[in-house]
Design an enzyme around this catalytic site. Structure first.
Site, PDB file in Angstrom:
ATOM      1  N   THR A  40     -42.804  -1.748  15.734  1.00 26.10           N
ATOM      2  CA  THR A  40     -42.037  -0.563  16.142  1.00 26.10           C
ATOM      3  C   THR A  40     -42.280   0.618  15.210  1.00 26.10           C
ATOM      4  O   THR A  40     -42.297   1.770  15.644  1.00 26.10           O
ATOM      5  CB  THR A  40     -40.536  -0.929  16.193  1.00 26.10           C
ATOM      6  OG1 THR A  40     -40.370  -1.954  17.176  1.00 26.10           O
ATOM      7  CG2 THR A  40     -39.671   0.254  16.556  1.00 26.10           C
ATOM      8  N   SER A  77     -45.169  -7.669  16.386  1.00 25.87           N
ATOM      9  CA  SER A  77     -45.201  -8.792  15.436  1.00 25.87           C
ATOM     10  C   SER A  77     -45.343 -10.139  16.144  1.00 25.87           C
ATOM     11  O   SER A  77     -46.025 -11.038  15.653  1.00 25.87           O
ATOM     12  CB  SER A  77     -43.949  -8.787  14.558  1.00 25.87           C
ATOM     13  OG  SER A  77     -42.781  -8.855  15.350  1.00 25.87           O
ATOM     14  N   THR A 111     -40.504  -5.899  13.653  1.00 24.07           N
ATOM     15  CA  THR A 111     -39.352  -6.582  13.053  1.00 24.07           C
ATOM     16  C   THR A 111     -39.011  -7.913  13.728  1.00 24.07           C
ATOM     17  O   THR A 111     -38.328  -8.745  13.130  1.00 24.07           O
ATOM     18  CB  THR A 111     -38.099  -5.683  13.100  1.00 24.07           C
ATOM     19  OG1 THR A 111     -37.850  -5.323  14.463  1.00 24.07           O
ATOM     20  CG2 THR A 111     -38.282  -4.460  12.245  1.00 24.07           C
ATOM     21  N   ASP A 112     -39.478  -8.134  14.967  1.00 17.00           N
ATOM     22  CA  ASP A 112     -39.016  -9.310  15.712  1.00 17.00           C
ATOM     23  C   ASP A 112     -39.308 -10.620  14.986  1.00 17.00           C
ATOM     24  O   ASP A 112     -38.467 -11.510  14.931  1.00 17.00           O
ATOM     25  CB  ASP A 112     -39.647  -9.339  17.114  1.00 17.00           C
ATOM     26  CG  ASP A 112     -39.104  -8.229  17.998  1.00 17.00           C
ATOM     27  OD1 ASP A 112     -38.080  -7.611  17.615  1.00 17.00           O
ATOM     28  OD2 ASP A 112     -39.692  -7.974  19.059  1.00 17.00           O
TER      29      ASP A 112
HETATM   30  N1  DGL Z   1     -40.124  -5.058  18.220  1.00 16.74           N
HETATM   31  C1  DGL Z   1     -41.497  -4.864  17.881  1.00 16.74           C
HETATM   32  C2  DGL Z   1     -42.068  -5.948  17.001  1.00 16.74           C
HETATM   33  O1  DGL Z   1     -41.397  -6.778  16.453  1.00 16.74           O
HETATM   34  C3  DGL Z   1     -42.335  -4.698  19.065  1.00 16.74           C
HETATM   35  C4  DGL Z   1     -42.731  -3.291  19.349  1.00 16.74           C
HETATM   36  C5  DGL Z   1     -44.224  -3.069  19.459  1.00 16.74           C
HETATM   37  O2  DGL Z   1     -44.817  -2.808  18.434  1.00 16.74           O
HETATM   38  O3  DGL Z   1     -44.775  -3.198  20.546  1.00 16.74           O
HETATM   39  O4  DGL Z   1     -43.218  -5.976  16.785  1.00 16.74           O
END
Ligand code: DGL
Length: 365
Positions: A40, A77, A111-112
């Site tokens: 993100t 991620s 961050t996920d």
């Molecule tokens: N929430 C984001 C992650 O953890 C996904 C967003 C993205 O980069 O597509 O990577």
């Protein structure tokens, strides 16, 4: 692929030519390298930010560090593969080995699953210098994007001498957490990264970075995990425990060739009645079973069976040969949450198939 920001040099030149007083040599700024992987923090509408975009997004960087950077990946991620994890760990080790003057490294991540990447690096980077994993909850197209602020704080922590020897650190929202303890606790809120049992390791304020404590468990420079020549990690799956959960899912995982299963157990590690048959099958096939808890916090004692299993607090008094076998393949996660127990088990199984050795690893890391 490898770029140096000249911002600090430009500023130094301005100070020297513009000053009336005799020039006083300034101490060199610490050098920090950024490895960008996406997430993100880079996910701008209409196209992702590059490592260069990120590196030039931080007002005040010229007072904190001289930053070099590279684009390692630019993905969410959860899309990072285990092979890419191995490559990332090798790259970070290589950067440190080749540059003894480097103060620290910042890794940007979505961050996920950030806590997983951070914990993997915590176990496989073999250098005491800080590695700081940074992300953001709001994307660059959003009012209130906090990525540049988190990144600058991450650079300051990576440049911080007192962060040395503390393992991989996660910096978001003005807080420093250990990669070992931290987990994402909320899908959306800025204050999502928490260390439920052990608490925050430090804070980042305008004037300085303050770290409050040390980590006694093994990591980084004291880690035994050498991924230099590792091309793949053994397959380990996580199975959730809930009422009515069945054995057949576990049996299928075993038949698919998994070498280990982490049970995200109920409470202190209980399984459903039917799952026990699946775990007996796993042990029969030589698959290791690590008992963790799905509660999000708490320690599972190494009782060789888990609660409800043979040898566990609610387990049967007499032990059958099948149960004995199950015991010989059962390990406790200690206080690692299931997704982190999976990472530790993958690395442990890459080096040993001795149950006591695996339990030792869980107790020491
Ligand atoms: N929430 C984001 C992650 O953890 C996904 C967003 C993205 O980069 O597509 O990577």
């Amino acid at each position: 692929m490898f770029n140096r920001l000249r911002v600090s040099c430009a500023l130094a030149a301005v100070v020297l030519t513009g000053a009336a007083a005799p020039a006083v040599a300034q101490p060199a700024l610490p050098r920090v390298h950024m490895v960008a992987t996406g997430g993100t923090i880079s996910n701008r509408d209409g196209g992702r930010l590059s490592a260069e975009d990120l590196a030039t997004s931080m007002p005040g960087l010229e007072r904190a560090a001289t930053l070099t950077y590279e684009q390692f990946l630019n993905v969410a991620s959860s899309q990072i593969t285990l092979e890419q994890w191995l490559q990332l760990a090798r790259r970070v080790n290589e950067l440190f080995a080749k540059d003894q003057g480097l103060a620290g490294i910042v890794v940007t991540s979505g961050t996920d699953t950030l806590e997983e990447t951070a914990f993997f690096l915590h176990l496989t980077v073999r250098d005491p210098r800080p590695v700081v994993v940074v992300g953001s909850m709001r994307n660059p197209s959003t009012l209130g994007y906090e990525g540049a602020a988190n990144l600058l704080e991450g650079v300051r922590v990576a440049a911080e001498p007192t962060a040395r020897g503390k393992g991989v650190l996660v910096v978001l929202n003005d807080e420093v957490n250990s990669a070992r303890d931290v987990t994402k606790t909320d899908a959306l809120r800025l204050q999502t990264f928490r260390s439920p049992t052990h608490g925050v390791l430090g804070i980042v304020d305008r004037d300085r970075v303050t770290l409050f404590r040390d980590l006694l468990q093994r990591h980084t420079a004291k880690s035994e995990f050498d991924v230099t020549r590792l091309t793949a990690l053994p397959r380990v799956e996580v199975v959730m425990v809930y009422q009515g959960a069945t054995a057949d899912v576990i049996k299928a995982i075993v038949d698919l060739g998994a070498k280990g299963i982490v049970m995200a157990g109920a409470g202190a590690g209980a399984t459903s009645g039917d799952q026990n048959a699946g775990l007996d099958y796993a042990a029969e096939k030589g698959v290791f079973i690590v008992t963790a808890t799905r509660t999000g916090a708490g320690r599972i004692a190494p009782n060789r069976g888990g609660q409800g299993g043979p040898g566990g607090p609610n387990g049967p008094a007499t032990v059958t040969p099948a149960q004995q076998r199950r015991r010989a393949f059962s390990v406790s996660s200690e206080d690692h949450i299931p997704v982190k127990a999976r990472i530790l088990l993958m690395l442990a199984l890459a080096t040993t198939s001795n149950r006591d050795e695996i339990q030792r690893i869980f107790s020491e890391y």
